[in-house]
Scaffold this motif. Structure first.
Motif, PDB file in Angstrom:
ATOM      1  N   THR A  83       0.834  -1.214   0.000  1.00  0.00           N
ATOM      2  CA  THR A  83       0.000   0.000   0.000  1.00  0.00           C
ATOM      3  C   THR A  83       0.865   1.260   0.000  1.00  0.00           C
ATOM      4  N   THR A  84       1.845   1.314   0.905  1.00  0.00           N
ATOM      5  CA  THR A  84       2.665   2.534   0.988  1.00  0.00           C
ATOM      6  C   THR A  84       3.424   2.800  -0.306  1.00  0.00           C
ATOM      7  N   PRO A  85       4.242   1.845  -0.802  1.00  0.00           N
ATOM      8  CA  PRO A  85       5.006   2.186  -2.007  1.00  0.00           C
ATOM      9  C   PRO A  85       4.131   2.472  -3.218  1.00  0.00           C
ATOM     10  N   LEU A  86       2.996   1.774  -3.333  1.00  0.00           N
ATOM     11  CA  LEU A  86       2.145   2.018  -4.507  1.00  0.00           C
ATOM     12  C   LEU A  86       1.546   3.417  -4.487  1.00  0.00           C
ATOM     13  N   VAL A  87       1.016   3.805  -3.328  1.00  0.00           N
ATOM     14  CA  VAL A  87       0.401   5.132  -3.247  1.00  0.00           C
ATOM     15  C   VAL A  87       1.475   6.209  -3.377  1.00  0.00           C
ATOM     16  N   ALA A  88       2.604   5.964  -2.708  1.00  0.00           N
ATOM     17  CA  ALA A  88       3.676   6.961  -2.740  1.00  0.00           C
ATOM     18  C   ALA A  88       4.165   7.159  -4.169  1.00  0.00           C
ATOM     19  N   SER A  89       4.344   6.060  -4.883  1.00  0.00           N
ATOM     20  CA  SER A  89       4.825   6.184  -6.250  1.00  0.00           C
ATOM     21  C   SER A  89       3.810   6.946  -7.111  1.00  0.00           C
ATOM     22  N   ALA A  90       2.519   6.666  -6.889  1.00  0.00           N
ATOM     23  CA  ALA A  90       1.492   7.401  -7.646  1.00  0.00           C
ATOM     24  C   ALA A  90       1.556   8.893  -7.349  1.00  0.00           C
TER      25      ALA A  90
END
Ligand SMILES: C[S@@+](CC[C@H](N)C(=O)[O-])C[C@H]1O[C@@H](n2cnc3c(N)ncnc32)[C@H](O)[C@@H]1O
Length: 470
Positions: free
Chosen positions: A75-82
């Protein structure tokens, strides 16, 4: 029983503040239940995309790399990357890694190809891919988990994926669809610490028989999941558009790196001062055994009995089965030429007075037979030692002014609350962090029914610690 909001364990008062924006839904997977992409697999230990967005908007804008050393389903890396961050996630459990990888792959899947592969599965009977070459690769602890018809249907589906879904990324999404319905079509239910077994499995050991109200049909369940996924892919071309509709991908997504392994092994390999922000949620000190509750999924992904045993020991200690990692960590840091760093971390944990007092209490309770498992003191001790080592590494990795944000739950054993947030904040400050704030959910968590019966109801704090590197 809960310490007052500003109680301090060893140093000056720590700032615990109830934050009205935080609620249980936001700080758990529940807020993502109906969210395209994020709802595909229910990882009960995840936090929500909205929580990550809230925190990143507060502690952004993107600067340096973002790291989540306990990334779960990403969740964290996906949202952060977005949101434009270059993000790295480390996760040990193959289930989390697989789901995170699928979520990333979904960005590049052609919905038309997805639909083409779905069509034959919508026919009745299923395509003739059934053979005994793709049976469910059971673990010893998953034998008997499915009704015979489901077992057969899953084998058929696996063979279909292997032979008729040529694109590897798309094939992963098809496997994800199966993975996400395994619990629903089985005689098991994930019940906190354990996997609970329906009496029809003939594996129940408990005195009270348990019968799942509904065991779903695999074929219908997986088809419903695939249709839902296709719908998301067709209607929402990019997850970041769905997550941040106001942005419409105006910001360029950041790099996204997902690494499988233990953060205890991997963090020392990261260069010092290479991370701008850490946002994470480690396992809680609550006896939840991910390798048991996710046993069906681990088996599906091809883990063997030996793999699972090794995984259980490599996980951050949070079950009564975990043995101490002290010797292994000592050897590891000595080989890195950093034995002194390890000793410093160990001292920070071992010398913490409130922790020592809690451990002494738990050991006395265990000796008197008043703990429902005698290994709870060992688990609590190992939990703090290992998280302290992680904190030491995070302090080394963060650039000056960088923050580590950690979501965690306090726990209670034998009626005594262990203030995980306060103890870890104290330890963080001895390792070079400033405790900026501890944001608590206005409503805590009830204790387990067993504890409640014996010790009455008192809420346990769930909080988000914000620690800053000066
Ligand atoms: C509370 S969950 C984090 C969930 C995550 N925030 C999400 O949204 O999916 C904690 C995670 O830490 C992982 N974990 C446990 N021990 C680990 C270790 N030594 N290294 C890396 N990950 C570990 C568990 O498998 C679990 O997925």
């Amino acid at each position: 029983l809960s310490p007052p909001a500003t109680e301090c364990l060893t140093g000056p008062p720590l700032p615990v503040r109830p934050d009205p924006r935080l609620d249980r839904r936001l700080v758990s997977f529940q807020a993502d239940r109906d969210r395209p992409f994020f709802s595909w697999f229910k990882y009960k230990e995840a936090f929500s995309a909205d929580l990550v967005r809230l925190l990143l908007e507060e502690y952004g804008p993107p600067g340096g790399r973002l790291l989540d050393p306990f990334a779960g389903v990403g969740t964290t890396p996906l949202v952060a990357s977005a949101l434009g961050w270059d993000a790295v996630g480390i996760e040990l459990l193959p289930v989390g890694c697989f789901v995170a990888t699928c979520r990333r792959a979904a960005l590049h899947i052609d919905p038309a190809e997805f639909r083409r592969c779905l069509r034959p599965l919508e026919n009745d009977p299923w395509p003739d891919t059934i053979d005994q070459a793709a049976p469910y690769p059971h673990l010893t602890i998953t034998q008997g988990a499915f009704p015979p018809a489901a077992e057969q249907a899953i084998a058929s589906y696996r063979a279909y994926c292997a032979r008729r879904v040529p694109d590897p990324g798309l094939r992963d999404l098809y496997h994800l669809a199966a993975l996400s319905v395994l619990e629903d079509v089985s005689y098991t239910r994930k019940d906190g610490q354990y996997l609970r077994w329906d009496e029809r499995s003939r594996r129940t050991k408990g005195r009270r028989a348990f019968r799942k109200p509904r065991v779903e049909d695999f074929r219908s369940a997986v088809l419903a999941k695939l249709r839902r996924m296709l719908d998301d892919l067709e209607s929402t071309p990019f997850p970041e558009n769905e997550l941040f509709p106001q942005r419409k991908t105006s910001s360029r997504p950041g790099a996204l790196d997902l690494i499988q392994g233990s953060c205890l092994d991997l963090l020392p390999q990261f260069p010092a001062r290479s991370v701008g922000l850490v946002l994470t949620s480690p396992p809680y000190c609550n006896r939840y055994d991910y390798t048991r509750t996710y046993a069906l999924e681990l088996a599906y992904l091809g883990c063997s009995d030996t793999d699972v045993k090794q995984l259980r020991q490599a996980m951050l200690s949070c079950t009564v089965e975990n043995r101490a990692k002290r010797d292994a960590l000592n050897g590891f840091y000595s080989r890195l030429g950093r034995a002194a760093d390890y000793r410093r971390a160990l001292r920070a944990a071992d010398a913490h007075s409130a922790l020592r007092e809690s451990l002494a209490f738990l050991r006395a309770e265990a000796s008197a037979g008043r703990l429902n498992n005698p290994h709870i003191p060992r688990m609590v001790e190992n939990y703090f030692v290992e998280i302290t080592v992680v904190l030491m590494e995070l302090a080394r990795l963060l650039t000056p002014g960088g923050r580590a944000i950690m979501v965690n739950d306090n726990v209670r054993y034998a009626g005594r609350e262990i203030a995980v947030d306060l103890i870890l904040s104290d330890i963080a400050s001895t390792l070079g962090f400033e405790v900026e704030t501890i944001s608590a959910l206005p409503r805590g968590k009830g204790n387990s029914s067993q504890q409640m019966g014996r010790h009455g109801r008192a809420e346990l704090r769930k909080s988000i610690c914000i620690w800053r590197r000066p």
